[in-house]
Scaffold this motif. Sequence first.
Motif, mmCIF file in Angstrom:
data_model
loop_
_atom_site.group_PDB
_atom_site.id
_atom_site.type_symbol
_atom_site.label_atom_id
_atom_site.label_comp_id
_atom_site.label_asym_id
_atom_site.label_seq_id
_atom_site.Cartn_x
_atom_site.Cartn_y
_atom_site.Cartn_z
ATOM 1 N N VAL A 225 66.448 25.376 32.226
ATOM 2 C CA VAL A 225 66.217 26.322 33.322
ATOM 3 C C VAL A 225 67.394 27.293 33.429
ATOM 4 N N SER A 226 68.611 26.774 33.352
ATOM 5 C CA SER A 226 69.796 27.626 33.427
ATOM 6 C C SER A 226 69.816 28.652 32.297
ATOM 7 N N ALA A 227 69.443 28.220 31.098
ATOM 8 C CA ALA A 227 69.411 29.139 29.964
ATOM 9 C C ALA A 227 68.386 30.248 30.190
ATOM 10 N N TYR A 228 67.264 29.921 30.803
ATOM 11 C CA TYR A 228 66.221 30.921 31.073
ATOM 12 C C TYR A 228 66.728 31.947 32.091
ATOM 13 N N TYR A 229 67.432 31.487 33.118
ATOM 14 C CA TYR A 229 68.054 32.427 34.054
ATOM 15 C C TYR A 229 69.014 33.352 33.317
ATOM 16 N N GLY A 230 69.822 32.760 32.420
ATOM 17 C CA GLY A 230 70.783 33.569 31.683
ATOM 18 C C GLY A 230 70.130 34.637 30.834
ATOM 19 N N LEU A 231 69.016 34.300 30.179
ATOM 20 C CA LEU A 231 68.311 35.274 29.349
ATOM 21 C C LEU A 231 67.768 36.436 30.179
ATOM 22 N N ILE A 232 67.174 36.118 31.327
ATOM 23 C CA ILE A 232 66.591 37.175 32.155
ATOM 24 C C ILE A 232 67.680 38.028 32.788
ATOM 25 N N LEU A 233 68.771 37.384 33.248
ATOM 26 C CA LEU A 233 69.883 38.170 33.792
ATOM 27 C C LEU A 233 70.451 39.098 32.727
ATOM 28 N N ALA A 234 70.625 38.601 31.495
ATOM 29 C CA ALA A 234 71.172 39.424 30.423
ATOM 30 C C ALA A 234 70.321 40.664 30.190
ATOM 31 N N GLU A 235 69.006 40.521 30.323
ATOM 32 C CA GLU A 235 68.115 41.673 30.160
ATOM 33 C C GLU A 235 68.304 42.677 31.297
ATOM 34 N N PRO B 109 78.818 47.506 31.953
ATOM 35 C CA PRO B 109 80.040 47.093 31.248
ATOM 36 C C PRO B 109 80.168 45.575 31.230
ATOM 37 N N ALA B 110 80.876 45.059 30.229
ATOM 38 C CA ALA B 110 80.985 43.615 30.035
ATOM 39 C C ALA B 110 81.582 42.912 31.245
ATOM 40 N N ASP B 111 82.574 43.539 31.900
ATOM 41 C CA ASP B 111 83.199 42.878 33.048
ATOM 42 C C ASP B 111 82.242 42.772 34.227
ATOM 43 N N GLU B 112 81.361 43.777 34.389
ATOM 44 C CA GLU B 112 80.381 43.722 35.469
ATOM 45 C C GLU B 112 79.291 42.693 35.154
ATOM 46 N N GLN B 113 78.904 42.593 33.900
ATOM 47 C CA GLN B 113 77.951 41.559 33.507
ATOM 48 C C GLN B 113 78.509 40.166 33.825
#
Length: 231
Positions: free
Chosen positions: A67-77, A83-87
Amino acid sequence: MKDRIASSPAEILSASSQGGLGRGNLGAVVARAGVGKTACLIHIGLRRLLDGERVVHVSLKEGPDKVSAYYGLILAELVRDLPADEQKRLQTVMEKNRMILAYLNQSFDVARLRANLVNLRDHLDFSADLLMVDGLDFEHVKREDLEAFTAFAAEWGVEIWFSVLSHRHLQETNARGVPQPLDALDDYFSVILHLRPEPSGIYLGFLKDHAAPAVPELAWRLDPNTYLVLS
């Protein structure tokens, strides 16, 4: 990022008659298997997390790491153009404001959820604004179960969203167009969203919108990979 967040399925809720689900209410995302119920729940949760609210994601099918990985994928999109620091900052905000509770092998019930939330509140000072319940088997949900969730939502002042699995071979709906197995239980829900696959794409629309008449023909087409709204 604003353009991408504005394309999130979570923003479709602003088109509801009350601008969203609202505290103390139950909402549902209904779809057949593999159409994107979990993705839509996560989009709804992420939008609130990035606004600084606290979300508890209750998973009955997948472990917390998945579940955590799925959140990470959607947030990354959503944040890929930043910028990397804001991400990194937004990922920290998400992780700070989110808890994942997994109840596998039929270990879930409302009393146990309540006990876990009391523990989070009393020992970690974490009180949820929004609960996402993903994977509850509505084929076996009774009215008294939803009465317990409704009372819980009112008592704790939270919104509760559910994923609901519908079936291709069960075509019957109630007068509101709500398919089985939610057709006999939809009076407990203030907002019901429906994901439907069509040859031209996946569409998300309202089957129920509080007391206002829903317009099933009004639907937003989603990207089948990101579940962002296509212009």
